[in-house]
Design a protein around this motif. Structure first.
Motif, PDB file in Angstrom:
ATOM      1  N   LEU A  89      45.338  17.754  19.826  1.00 10.86           N
ATOM      2  CA  LEU A  89      45.644  18.591  20.980  1.00 10.86           C
ATOM      3  C   LEU A  89      46.511  17.859  21.989  1.00 10.86           C
ATOM      4  O   LEU A  89      47.384  18.458  22.628  1.00 10.86           O
ATOM      5  N   GLU A  90      46.285  16.568  22.158  1.00  6.78           N
ATOM      6  CA  GLU A  90      47.036  15.781  23.139  1.00  6.78           C
ATOM      7  C   GLU A  90      48.243  15.087  22.515  1.00  6.78           C
ATOM      8  O   GLU A  90      48.856  14.217  23.144  1.00  6.78           O
ATOM      9  N   GLU A  91      48.564  15.472  21.290  1.00  9.11           N
ATOM     10  CA  GLU A  91      49.769  14.996  20.604  1.00  9.11           C
ATOM     11  C   GLU A  91      49.807  13.471  20.465  1.00  9.11           C
ATOM     12  O   GLU A  91      50.838  12.825  20.656  1.00  9.11           O
ATOM     13  N   CYS A  92      48.654  12.903  20.151  1.00 10.01           N
ATOM     14  CA  CYS A  92      48.591  11.474  19.818  1.00 10.01           C
ATOM     15  C   CYS A  92      47.646  11.340  18.615  1.00 10.01           C
ATOM     16  O   CYS A  92      46.568  10.770  18.742  1.00 10.01           O
ATOM     17  N   PRO A  93      48.031  11.941  17.474  1.00  7.34           N
ATOM     18  CA  PRO A  93      47.127  12.071  16.324  1.00  7.34           C
ATOM     19  C   PRO A  93      46.697  10.731  15.742  1.00  7.34           C
ATOM     20  O   PRO A  93      47.420   9.732  15.798  1.00  7.34           O
ATOM     21  N   LEU A  94      45.487  10.737  15.200  1.00 10.58           N
ATOM     22  CA  LEU A  94      44.915   9.578  14.538  1.00 10.58           C
ATOM     23  C   LEU A  94      44.801   9.846  13.043  1.00 10.58           C
ATOM     24  O   LEU A  94      44.674  10.997  12.617  1.00 10.58           O
ATOM     25  N   ARG A  95      44.807   8.775  12.264  1.00 12.13           N
ATOM     26  CA  ARG A  95      44.564   8.933  10.832  1.00 12.13           C
ATOM     27  C   ARG A  95      43.076   9.169  10.604  1.00 12.13           C
ATOM     28  O   ARG A  95      42.224   8.509  11.209  1.00 12.13           O
ATOM     29  N   MET A  96      42.765  10.106   9.724  1.00 15.83           N
ATOM     30  CA  MET A  96      41.376  10.414   9.429  1.00 15.83           C
ATOM     31  C   MET A  96      40.624   9.168   8.955  1.00 15.83           C
ATOM     32  O   MET A  96      39.475   8.928   9.350  1.00 15.83           O
ATOM     33  N   ARG A  97      41.278   8.376   8.147  1.00 13.14           N
ATOM     34  CA  ARG A  97      40.646   7.162   7.627  1.00 13.14           C
ATOM     35  C   ARG A  97      40.245   6.220   8.759  1.00 13.14           C
ATOM     36  O   ARG A  97      39.163   5.616   8.732  1.00 13.14           O
ATOM     37  N   ASP A  98      41.095   6.083   9.770  1.00 16.10           N
ATOM     38  CA  ASP A  98      40.802   5.175  10.876  1.00 16.10           C
ATOM     39  C   ASP A  98      39.614   5.675  11.697  1.00 16.10           C
ATOM     40  O   ASP A  98      38.760   4.885  12.118  1.00 16.10           O
ATOM     41  N   VAL A  99      39.564   6.978  11.949  1.00 12.35           N
ATOM     42  CA  VAL A  99      38.446   7.539  12.707  1.00 12.35           C
ATOM     43  C   VAL A  99      37.133   7.319  11.958  1.00 12.35           C
ATOM     44  O   VAL A  99      36.117   6.920  12.552  1.00 12.35           O
ATOM     45  N   ILE A 100      37.143   7.534  10.651  1.00 21.55           N
ATOM     46  CA  ILE A 100      35.941   7.348   9.843  1.00 21.55           C
ATOM     47  C   ILE A 100      35.490   5.891   9.871  1.00 21.55           C
ATOM     48  O   ILE A 100      34.302   5.584  10.037  1.00 21.55           O
ATOM     49  N   ASN A 101      36.433   4.976   9.724  1.00 22.90           N
ATOM     50  CA  ASN A 101      36.085   3.549   9.709  1.00 22.90           C
ATOM     51  C   ASN A 101      35.450   3.116  11.023  1.00 22.90           C
ATOM     52  O   ASN A 101      34.443   2.395  11.040  1.00 22.90           O
ATOM     53  N   VAL A 102      36.037   3.541  12.140  1.00 19.06           N
ATOM     54  CA  VAL A 102      35.519   3.135  13.442  1.00 19.06           C
ATOM     55  C   VAL A 102      34.125   3.717  13.678  1.00 19.06           C
ATOM     56  O   VAL A 102      33.222   3.013  14.157  1.00 19.06           O
ATOM     57  N   TYR A 103      33.931   4.982  13.336  1.00 23.05           N
ATOM     58  CA  TYR A 103      32.604   5.572  13.522  1.00 23.05           C
ATOM     59  C   TYR A 103      31.579   4.956  12.585  1.00 23.05           C
ATOM     60  O   TYR A 103      30.392   4.831  12.940  1.00 23.05           O
ATOM     61  N   ASP A 104      32.005   4.544  11.411  1.00 24.04           N
ATOM     62  CA  ASP A 104      31.086   3.858  10.498  1.00 24.04           C
ATOM     63  C   ASP A 104      30.602   2.554  11.127  1.00 24.04           C
ATOM     64  O   ASP A 104      29.411   2.215  11.052  1.00 24.04           O
ATOM     65  N   VAL A 105      31.505   1.828  11.770  1.00 23.47           N
ATOM     66  CA  VAL A 105      31.126   0.593  12.463  1.00 23.47           C
ATOM     67  C   VAL A 105      30.134   0.884  13.584  1.00 23.47           C
ATOM     68  O   VAL A 105      29.096   0.224  13.714  1.00 23.47           O
ATOM     69  N   LEU A 106      30.448   1.891  14.413  1.00 29.93           N
ATOM     70  CA  LEU A 106      29.596   2.202  15.562  1.00 29.93           C
ATOM     71  C   LEU A 106      28.213   2.684  15.127  1.00 29.93           C
ATOM     72  O   LEU A 106      27.197   2.324  15.739  1.00 29.93           O
ATOM     73  N   ILE A 107      28.159   3.479  14.078  1.00 28.58           N
ATOM     74  CA  ILE A 107      26.873   3.980  13.595  1.00 28.58           C
ATOM     75  C   ILE A 107      26.038   2.836  13.028  1.00 28.58           C
ATOM     76  O   ILE A 107      24.833   2.727  13.305  1.00 28.58           O
ATOM     77  N   GLN A 108      26.663   1.985  12.237  1.00 24.60           N
ATOM     78  CA  GLN A 108      25.928   0.842  11.682  1.00 24.60           C
ATOM     79  C   GLN A 108      25.424  -0.081  12.785  1.00 24.60           C
ATOM     80  O   GLN A 108      24.285  -0.568  12.727  1.00 24.60           O
ATOM     81  N   ARG A 109      26.257  -0.298  13.794  1.00 22.53           N
ATOM     82  CA  ARG A 109      25.846  -1.184  14.896  1.00 22.53           C
ATOM     83  C   ARG A 109      24.663  -0.599  15.655  1.00 22.53           C
ATOM     84  O   ARG A 109      23.732  -1.311  16.039  1.00 22.53           O
ATOM     85  N   SER A 110      24.678   0.720  15.867  1.00 21.25           N
ATOM     86  CA  SER A 110      23.571   1.365  16.582  1.00 21.25           C
ATOM     87  C   SER A 110      22.273   1.261  15.803  1.00 21.25           C
ATOM     88  O   SER A 110      21.208   1.039  16.378  1.00 21.25           O
ATOM     89  N   ARG A 111      22.360   1.397  14.497  1.00 21.08           N
ATOM     90  CA  ARG A 111      21.152   1.419  13.678  1.00 21.08           C
ATOM     91  C   ARG A 111      20.589   0.043  13.373  1.00 21.08           C
ATOM     92  O   ARG A 111      19.391  -0.113  13.168  1.00 21.08           O
TER      93      ARG A 111
END
Length: 278
Positions: A89-111
């Protein structure tokens, strides 16, 4: 001035959220909203995303929970979908792979641990089932955001309004006051206020908190002149409620409460918690 046409939650949605109907206590929902918004900000920083996209994602995230329950959708998956959608929406698109990788890190760190010193990240293979599962989750989350919000994803951010209001109140030259007000607006993204109140009310609440914290005085030209928030058509009752919702973010939380939130990132986690506390 362009009118604020951003959609807001209805009174019925505010009085009883979908999560509340499914048995999730209001304080737990409040904490999950805040933590989910924090994850969006953390992911955006790691991805070097623009602040406008992160803020838009947090607003969409907060709106979503007035249409859907945390028992059916997890805060991590919706946060991931909101960040991915907002980046388009804000015209600064991210790669799906990068978003998944970062959230995987954050979820693992939380758990794993509340201490980053004990954190050991185990990266997943791009050919693993876990990766394809998270990819499906991201796609579904983005689609559900669009569907549940009726494709009305217009977001009005408060920063330009804050500058105008600070100029009117002769506070624009006060660097500390401006920085503090800006910080309150960012912190408010962790609360539902952007889905409930119009931007002028939220901006006035941030200014009110600054004035009280720094003990500033806003002069009036006449004794019978209206209060400064009246100049911006912001009812004081609403301004006060928003200020209180923001201040609640800073209340002390026990370690057990913090750990509980960090373990309820997915709908499966929430369902298990509901079963255990039925």
């Amino acid at each position: 001035m362009e009118p604020d046409v951003a959609p807001l939650a209805t009174l019925a949605q505010i009085q009883e959220t979908p999560s509340a109907r499914d048995g999730i206590p209001s304080e737990l929902e409040e904490d999950l909203r805040a933590y989910g918004a924090k994850l969006i900000q953390q992911a955006g920083v790691l991805l070097k995303q623009k602040q406008v996209a992160m803020s838009t994602a947090q607003v969409l995230f907060q709106r979503f929970w007035y249409t859907s329950s945390m028992e059916k959708y997890g805060i991590a998956e919706i946060g991931m979908g909101a960040l991915y959608l907002a980046s388009k929406l804000e015209e600064c698109p991210l790669r799906m792979r990068d978003v998944i990788n970062v959230y995987d890190v954050l979820i693992q760190r939380s758990r794993q641990s509340t201490s980053s010193r004990d954190f050991k990240y185990e990266p997943m293979s791009y050919f693993s089932q876990d990766y394809y599962d998270m990819k499906d989750i991201l796609i579904i989350a983005e689609m559900q955001l669009l569907k549940r919000l009726g494709f009305d994803v217009h977001v009005t951010l408060p920063y330009g309004t804050l500058i105008n209001y600070m100029r009117v109140l002769n506070l624009l030259e006060d660097t500390k006051a401006c920085q503090m007000a800006w910080g309150y607006l960012n912190d408010a993204l962790q609360t539902p206020v952007y889905a409930i109140y119009p931007i002028p009310v939220i901006v006035c609440a941030s200014i009110l908190l600054v004035i009280r914290h720094l003990k500033l005085e806003i002069p009036s030209s006449q004794e019978d002149s209206p209060s400064w928030w009246d100049l911006f058509d912001a009812p004081f009752e609403d301004v006060w409620l928003v200020a209180n919702l923001v201040v609640r973010l800073y209340r002390p939380r026990s370690q057990s409460d913090q750990n509980r939130v960090m373990q309820l990132l997915t709908k499966k986690d929430v369902r298990r918690w509901l079963d255990e506390n039925a």
